[in-house]
Write a protein that holds these residues in place. Structure first.
Motif, short mmCIF file in Angstrom:
data_model
loop_
_atom_site.label_atom_id
_atom_site.label_comp_id
_atom_site.label_asym_id
_atom_site.label_seq_id
_atom_site.Cartn_x
_atom_site.Cartn_y
_atom_site.Cartn_z
N SER A 130 0.74 -1.24 -0.15
CA SER A 130 -0.03 0.09 0.15
C SER A 130 0.78 1.19 0.01
O SER A 130 0.44 2.17 -0.57
CB SER A 130 -0.88 0.05 1.20
OG SER A 130 -0.29 -0.52 2.21
N HIS A 131 1.98 1.16 0.40
CA HIS A 131 3.02 2.40 0.38
C HIS A 131 3.34 2.56 -0.91
O HIS A 131 3.58 3.60 -1.32
CB HIS A 131 4.08 2.15 1.31
CG HIS A 131 3.91 2.42 2.99
ND1 HIS A 131 3.63 3.45 3.66
CD2 HIS A 131 3.64 1.31 3.88
CE1 HIS A 131 3.25 3.62 4.52
NE2 HIS A 131 3.44 2.10 5.08
N GLY A 148 9.21 1.74 10.88
CA GLY A 148 7.81 2.02 10.02
C GLY A 148 8.26 2.89 8.85
O GLY A 148 9.49 3.37 8.68
N ILE A 149 7.67 2.91 7.93
CA ILE A 149 7.81 3.82 6.59
C ILE A 149 6.72 4.98 6.36
O ILE A 149 5.54 4.71 6.39
CB ILE A 149 7.71 2.79 5.37
CG1 ILE A 149 8.62 1.72 5.65
CG2 ILE A 149 8.12 3.79 4.28
CD1 ILE A 149 8.36 0.65 4.62
N PRO A 181 -2.33 10.24 8.79
CA PRO A 181 -1.86 8.83 9.75
C PRO A 181 -2.68 7.89 8.84
O PRO A 181 -3.58 7.51 8.36
CB PRO A 181 -2.48 9.12 11.09
CG PRO A 181 -2.84 10.47 11.13
CD PRO A 181 -3.19 10.70 9.84
N TYR A 182 -1.54 6.82 8.67
CA TYR A 182 -2.22 5.55 7.91
C TYR A 182 -1.39 4.19 8.38
O TYR A 182 -0.15 4.21 8.38
CB TYR A 182 -2.05 5.76 6.50
CG TYR A 182 -2.25 4.47 5.66
CD1 TYR A 182 -3.69 4.28 5.53
CD2 TYR A 182 -1.25 3.76 5.05
CE1 TYR A 182 -4.16 2.93 4.67
CE2 TYR A 182 -2.01 2.60 4.05
CZ TYR A 182 -3.00 2.21 4.02
OH TYR A 182 -3.71 1.33 3.40
N ASN A 183 -2.24 3.13 8.81
CA ASN A 183 -1.72 2.12 9.39
C ASN A 183 -1.84 1.06 8.27
O ASN A 183 -2.79 0.62 7.82
CB ASN A 183 -2.39 1.70 10.41
CG ASN A 183 -1.45 0.30 11.17
OD1 ASN A 183 -0.69 -0.03 10.67
ND2 ASN A 183 -1.79 0.06 12.10
N ALA A 184 -0.64 0.55 7.54
CA ALA A 184 -1.02 -0.20 6.41
C ALA A 184 -1.35 -1.78 6.72
O ALA A 184 -1.89 -2.49 5.89
CB ALA A 184 0.53 -0.45 5.56
N ASN A 234 13.20 -4.02 -1.05
CA ASN A 234 12.21 -4.36 -2.19
C ASN A 234 11.38 -3.02 -2.13
O ASN A 234 10.82 -2.71 -3.48
CB ASN A 234 11.06 -5.32 -1.16
CG ASN A 234 10.14 -6.06 -1.82
OD1 ASN A 234 10.20 -5.73 -3.22
ND2 ASN A 234 9.12 -6.22 -1.41
N LEU A 235 11.34 -2.25 -1.39
CA LEU A 235 10.74 -0.90 -1.32
C LEU A 235 11.08 -0.04 -2.14
O LEU A 235 10.32 0.47 -3.18
CB LEU A 235 10.57 -0.36 0.15
CG LEU A 235 9.79 0.90 0.13
CD1 LEU A 235 8.23 0.49 0.23
CD2 LEU A 235 10.07 1.60 1.47
#
Lengths: 719, 673
Positions: A102-103, A153-154, A176-179, A253-254
């Motif tokens: 999702s990021h 965290g990213i 704020p977003y918690n994947a 990977n990111l």
């Protein structure tokens, strides 16, 4: 008649003329009881009058011009935002365990808009108690040695550069977003932010850069934002940890994203910056739905009761109410809304105002009783959160760097309709657009409006000039009472001596005894000092207790209490036992102790009111009556009158309430019922206070607790 | 007599010398017909990787080193020549810039960007040909003159606290340089109009016709520059030939309206454009006074590599044979007008590919047949511009109103890595970076706190800094200047310089009107003296005339500017003077009031008066007052009971009456309103 007059004049003549101001002082001191009763009542009354005295907010800075431009956010942008929401809520995107997918989606969307994108990895830092770090500016933080690849965290950061701007300033938008376990609300907040972001890439009026920070909230919203800010403001150039982080497979990977993207130069894995932050908005959408209408809650309190400039709240309120038709909320103490005594108080004020208005039509200070109750509930929560000194949201992290920030939480009237979703995206987006546009208009930083204020409703505030009155009334009697007690203690002992000894004996011992008597207060001062020293020790103890591994809050609290008592006893025995020796010498010793205690409380409250007004106000409400009323129980029992009985009762009640754990217990009980309160709660509460570097912790440890101990010692004084 | 005569002789000598010179110059001008005043106009258009378009206008006028016409000129702007003569300006550059040059996507390694990417606001530097002690005076006069000429607040650069004297890091290294920037100057059309007035045709004819104000200022970057060099610096200063180079660099977004509508799939196709669609105007012929008038279209070598021309191998031959259609009928794009000439870059330091330059002569076109080139992209292309060896960015560290730190971080742009290794000599490859930083005095920099981090490791300053020159700031007098030569290893990934500072306090009258905005710290200049940005195009003799292309051939070091920083300083409450004066007045009033009171009081008189008053029958009100004062004195009169008892009775009656009347009034008001 004339004779008597003359006599009195001739009586007065040898005495030197006293200046009026001194006379006034003497008058006040001699009537300290009445003065203190009047002042305390006035103080409490003034506090309850604050909702009535609240003024309507107004936009002070002309450059803001909220709502003067018609919103440009169109359905095109809304559908863009909807696309992102769909992609994020798509179950496929959640396949990855770390939520990296999702990021990547978010980053890809940002890149498609032509924004500069970077990822910011961070390791969540546990807040730890640094005994000497209160009030110090946020440091770059310790590097933690033992972290694993899994615990990072990213944050995804997208930056739009203003086409004509010089890049000196930036506006930050945080979602704020918690994947890992994101609700629909979080996705929706990202959708709103994205639709605004996609608009802002096209507009030409942008003068400040826009930073969109998607804060990874799996370790808490605050931690993510704080980590990003730390990296932004105080980066570490020499970091030993980064090579390790690069080894983690997920991180590599990111960054494969770079290969996929065509406009590769826009993406970088290094930290990207824009200029000085002008202001920040944190946007959240609550999952839990509202029943009646779409509301938006504003959270503004940062650490130690610092507030953002009132203009920022005004702009949001103005745009939300007058442009987007959203209902604006600020936090209230809901339990106060139904209290009948408050309602009747409101009714009294209302009827008084009605009478006043009928007498003189220009006296329009009344507000309806319901409004009064709501205002009081809001004011109480405003006071409470400021006094707590713990930020009410991720915006608190910005305040540490002198950036004005608020959290906006949209709670939509929920329905699964697509039309509804578009509507909330459109209205939320237009609100954010309007706020950003207003801030963008600013040439200077926020400085016009108030920084010290209490809110009684989103559109009403009490400024510092008004709310200080209540506090001033409360603490005004303290120095008078202290002085009168001191004078009393001196003069009474003088009298007793005078009675016992013959007049001739006085003359030779007079000088000496006066010299001794005038220094007698040092004894009590020593006692007060010892107790305050003990207070300092007690507030340092949790640092050591928290080092003990595997300790439940209840046991920690017990250890703390035990150690505190132990340290008090040792201190008492090591530094002589002033109480005992005082008892031997003077029966009026307690008056002197009380006098010195009151002065120290006065100083403490005065200092605290500068640091965090709300704490001082609440502290004064608890401590001033306790200090003023404190009198040995023995004396009251001996007197046996109704008055002394009442005082005894009051003393006992106040002695219980003012004990910090008891006060918290009561507060908790009032807020959520007494059923689920337990002893460990206080420990947890204290832990949260020191974790947030709240000055309230210091206040409790070094002013309130010693004061309580001293008052108790006065109550049980054996005279 | 001898002494008196000598000056005459000298004067005579000078006069004859001048005359001779003039005569020679005149003669030569007559003979060759070359040394006339010249003017040329050129426009270079270059597509940028991020769907934008760079337009670079280049106007050059030159006055020959002759005074055949006295102080009059045919083409050359008189204002400039007077300025040069008066202040003995050897070289000067003035730029007005709005927006930021995006070094990452627009490149930083070509002649256009390294000489035309400027910091936001105004930048001015000048080299003077006057004795050392006259330089500052000349600079001040020059700033005022320019300020009047260009309708800008350049005159703020007059004060010694705003300009500096670079010693050696600034490119035209010489002791007579003065350098000043004014980052908060807003650049607009009022600055452009006087600039255009220096052109012989203004914007009425020729290429300048394209300068449509709304489309120019809608752009992403806009920099107008004026560069002048007086070629011959004779001590008289009159005879110098002057070359005035006026450039305007804009970055525009072609048809941005369409860009909104296209979706992600189409977004990678470069937008097609034409001059008329970008500027909203067309060129209807050249400026008749211009010697040459041409438009160029430059395709970056990165783009050329992507385009894959069909016969890349025999490119050179194609460049010679103008008829070869390979270059403009490419499968990936189409030109609306056939170019008159095509140039290929002669040799490049990067072997991958060669840039292509299309030339269009404007002379051929007329009012009836206006000139307009367009470029149609058929397939999506993406490429990258060549960047500077290290990408520099600068930012503040810390928070609060007390102190902070400035950090300049240099990051390797992997792009030029191969290039660098090629440049390395005998294994020990070193990358030289010059940093030039001016800091205003209210940011008190501690130069001892300079720290160097290379590849995320703190390193000793002496290891990497080869040369450093520091001139500390003086309060309200001069800014702090730091010039550093860094020698970094070629393989460096990141490097950072940090330096700490304290924020100073200004006096209340030193704050600008918008003090709460914060204060600007001008851009630092990062230059790479080892690298030279130049483009050499295959040329025949006639090309020698093109000033733009000859400008490209010059070897200028690669330079980049960092961001302007905004430092928030503590600002006083500006209503403070008012408050202070109010308090002061109150204190004075109290003081003088009590002083007068003391001076006036006669104690004996007062007592007599009191006695006389006591002898009289006292009224009710005085009695009340005396009672109140007695109360204030602490009930010392308590034992006197008999008179107060009667008076209190009267008083209570009075009070009752008053209350009754007030109550009646209230009731009346309440019931009848």
């Amino acid at each position: 008649m004339a004779e008597t007059k003359e006599k009195s004049l001739s009586d007065e003549k040898p005495k030197p003329r006293v200046r009026p101001i001194v006379r006034l002082g003497i008058f006040l001191i001699s009537h300290s009881f009445h003065v203190s009763v009047v002042c305390c009542t006035a103080g409490v009354l003034a506090l309850f009058l604050l909702p009535v005295l609240a003024k309507n907010t107004y936009i002070s800075e002309n450059a803001l011009m909220p709502g003067s431009a018609s919103p440009m956010l169109s359905n095109q942008h809304v559908s863009d935002g909807n696309r992102l929401v769909k992609d994020l809520t798509n179950p496929n995107s959640k396949s990855s365990e770390t939520g990296i997918e999702s990021h990547k989606i978010i980053a890809q969307y940002m890149l498609d808009l032509g924004a500069e994108v970077s990822f910011h990895k961070f390791h969540p830092q546990m807040n730890q108690f640094h005994p000497l770090h209160f009030f110090s500016s946020p440091d770059s933080g310790k590097i933690q040695e033992n972290y694993s690849c899994s615990s990072y965290g990213i944050n995804t950061v997208g930056i739009i550069r203003a086409p004509h701007g010089d890049g000196k300033e930036a506006i930050v938008l945080v979602t704020p977003y918690n994947a890992l376990k994101s609700g629909f609300g979080e996705a929706l907040s990202l959708g709103i932010a994205y639709s605004v972001f996609s608009l802002l890439t096209q507009v030409t009026w942008l003068a400040k850069d826009i930073i969109w920070l998607v804060a990874d909230s799996q370790y808490g919203e605050y931690a993510a934002v704080a980590a990003w800010l730390r990296e932004y403001q105080t980066p570490k150039f020499s970091s030993l940890s980064t090579p390790n982080a690069e080894m983690c497979p997920d991180v590599n990977n990111l960054f494969e994203l770079k290969g996929h993207s065509i406009s590769g130069s826009k993406f970088s894995n290094s930290f990207r910056r824009a200029g000085t932050m002008a202001s920040a908005l944190v946007l959240k959408v609550r999952d839990q739905n509202e029943q009646f209408e779409d509301t938006i809650s504003i959270y503004a309190e940062a650490s130690n009761g610092q507030m953002p400039n009132l203009d920022l709240i005004n702009v949001v309120n103005y745009l939300a109410v007058h442009r987007q038709g959203l209902r604006v909320n600020v936090e209230k103490l809901w339990s106060l809304l139904n209290s009948s005594w408050l309602k009747s108080l409101g009714e009294i004020f209302e009827s008084l105002a009605k009478v006043a208005k009928s007498l003189y039509p220009k006296w329009k200070f009344g507000i309806p009783a319901t409004e009064y109750v709501e205002g009081t509930a809001t004011l109480a929560s405003s006071l409470y959160y400021q006094a707590l000194g713990v930020p009410t949201g991720p915006h608190g992290a910005f305040r540490d760097y002198q950036v004005d920030a608020i959290t906006l939480e949209i709670s939509p009237k929920f329905s699964l309709d697509k039309v509804w979703r578009n509507d909330i995206l459109l209205r939320g987006g237009r609100l954010i657009e309007g706020v950003i546009r207003s801030v963008n208009n600013l040439l200077e930083k926020f400085h016009q409006s108030f920084f010290l204020y209490l809110l009684t409703s989103p559109s009403k505030f009490v400024s510092v000039g008004v709310y200080m009155i209540a506090f001033a009334f409360l603490i005004a009697p303290l120095p008078m009472v202290a002085a009168s007690l001191y004078v009393d203690a001196n003069s009474s002992s003088n009298c007793s001596k005078g009675d016992s000894s013959t007049p001739s004996a006085i003359t030779d011992t007079d000088e000496h005894s006066i010299a001794i008597r005038s220094w007698r207060w040092l004894n009590s001062a020593k006692l007060v000092f010892i107790v305050h020293l003990w207070g300092a020790i007690v507030s340092l103890l949790p640092y050591f207790i928290s080092q003990i591994p595997d300790c439940s809050p209840t046991t920690s609290f017990m250890i703390w209490v035990l150690l505190s008592i132990l340290s008090l006893l040792t201190l008492n025995s090591v530094l002589a036992s002033p109480l005992a020796c005082a008892k031997a010498t003077q029966e009026k010793e307690w008056a002197l102790v009380k006098s010195v205690t009151i002065s120290s409380v006065f100083i403490g409250l005065g200092l605290m009111s500068v640091i965090n007004f709300a704490t001082a106000e609440i502290g004064a409400l608890l401590m001033v009556p306790m200090c003023l009323l404190a009198q040995p129980l023995k004396l009251d029992v001996r007197a046996g009158t109704l008055r002394s009985f009442c005082r005894m009762i009051c003393n006992l009640v106040l002695g219980h309430i003012a004990f910090p754990p008891a006060a918290l217990f009561l507060l908790k009980g009032m807020l959520d019922g007494f059923g689920n309160a337990n002893v460990g709660d206080f420990w947890m509460w204290v832990e949260s206070l020191w974790a947030w570097n709240s000055a309230t912790y210091l206040f409790i440890g070094m002013v309130q607790l010693p004061c309580w101990v001293l008052c108790i010692s006065i109550l049980f004084h054996t005279c | 007599m001898v002494l008196l005569q000598r000056p005459h002789i000298l004067l005579l000598l000078i006069d004859t010398h001048q005359f001779l010179q003039c005569w020679i110059a005149f003669g030569s001008a007559n003979e060759e017909g070359q040394q006339q005043e010249e003017f040329s106009e050129e426009l270079l258009v270059k597509p940028l990787p991020d769907h934008k378009l760079l337009a670079h206008f280049h106007f050059q006028s030159s006055a020959p080193p002759s005074t055949s016409n006295g102080c009059h000129h045919h083409l050359f702007p008189k204002a400039i020549s007077q300025l040069v003569q008066k202040f003995r300006v050897k070289e000067m550059e003035l730029s007005f810039t709005q927006g930021r040059w995006n070094y990452e996507s627009w490149g930083g390694f070509d002649p256009i960007s390294s000489s035309n990417a400027k910091p936001p606001g105004v930048e001015l530097w000048a080299v003077f040909d006057v004795p050392q002690h006259h330089i500052d005076a000349s600079w001040k006069n020059l700033t005022h003159t320019l300020s009047g000429l260009f309708c800008a607040s350049i005159n703020f650069l007059e004060s010694t606290a705003t300009y500096s004297t670079p010693e050696w890091s600034f490119p035209p290294a010489s002791g007579n340089v003065r350098y000043g920037t004014f980052p908060c100057e807003a650049v607009c059309t009022e600055n452009l109009t006087p600039w255009l007035r220096l052109l012989p045709c203004r914007d009425k004819a020729g290429i300048a016709l394209l300068l449509d104000r709304p489309s120019l200022y809608r752009g992403f970057y806009h920099s107008q520059r004026l560069h002048l060099t007086s070629t011959e610096s004779s001590s008289e200063g009159i005879d110098s030939g002057i070359i005035l180079e006026q450039t305007l660099t804009v970055v525009l977004q072609p048809n941005s309206e369409r860009a909104i509508e296209v979706h992600a799939s189409e977004k990678h196709v470069q937008p097609s454009w034409s001059l008329s669609s970008i500027f909203g105007k067309q060129v209807s012929g050249r400026c008749v006074l211009a010697k040459s008038s041409s438009v160029y279209l430059l395709l970056d070598w990165g783009l050329v590599a992507e385009l894959k021309f069909p016969n890349k191998e025999n490119g050179k031959s194609a460049a010679n044979g103008l008829t070869s259609e390979n270059f403009w009928s490419n499968p990936s794009f189409e030109l609306s007008v056939n170019p008159d000439r095509i140039f290929l870059e002669e040799s490049s330091s990067h072997s991958k590919s060669l840039s292509i330059l299309y030339m269009f002569q404007v002379e051929k076109y007329s009012e009836s047949e206006p000139f307009d080139i367009g470029l149609m992209w058929k397939v999506p292309v993406a490429w990258l511009c060549q960047q500077t060896p290290l990408h520099a960015s600068r930012f503040f560290m810390g928070s609060g109103n007390e102190r902070g730190a400035i950090a300049i971080s240099l990051k390797s742009t992997q792009f030029t890595e191969g290039f660098m290794s090629a440049n390395s000599k005998d294994g020990s490859c070193e990358l030289r970076v010059d940093v030039f930083q001016v800091v205003p005095w209210y940011v008190k920099v501690y130069f001892h706190s300079l720290r160097v981090f290379v590849d995320q490791q703190p390193r000793a300053v002496s290891d990497f800094i080869e040369k450093i020159h520091v001139s500390p700031s003086k309060d309200k007098m001069s800014p702090g200047v730091m010039e550093v030569v860094l020698k970094l290893p070629c393989r460096v990934n990141t490097a950072a310089l940090t330096i700490e500072f304290d924020k100073g306090f200004l006096r209340i009258d030193e704050y600008p009107p918008d003090a709460n905005q914060g204060f600007d710290i001008p851009s630092a200049i990062i230059s790479f003296p080892n690298f030279h940005a130049s483009m050499v195009f295959l040329e025949d003799d006639s090309l020698n005339r093109s000033p733009l292309l000859s400008k490209f051939q010059e070897k200028c070091p690669v330079m980049s500017y960092t961001e302007v920083l905004l430092v928030p300083l503590t600002t006083p409450d500006f209503s403070m003077p008012y408050n202070v004066s109010t308090i002061k007045c109150t204190v004075f009033a109290l003081y003088f009031g009590s002083l007068l009171n003391v001076l006036q009081r006669r104690v004996a008189e007062e007592e007599r008066f009191l006695k006389a008053k006591a002898a009289k029958k006292t009224g009710r009100l005085p009695l009340l007052l005396s009672k109140l004062s007695a109360k204030l004195r602490g009930r010392r009169r308590e034992p006197l009971h008999s008179p107060p008892s009667s008076s209190s009775f009267i008083n209570s009656k009075l009070v009752l009456k008053v209350i009754l009347v007030a109550g009646l009034a209230v009731g009346w008001q309440y019931f009848f309103s």
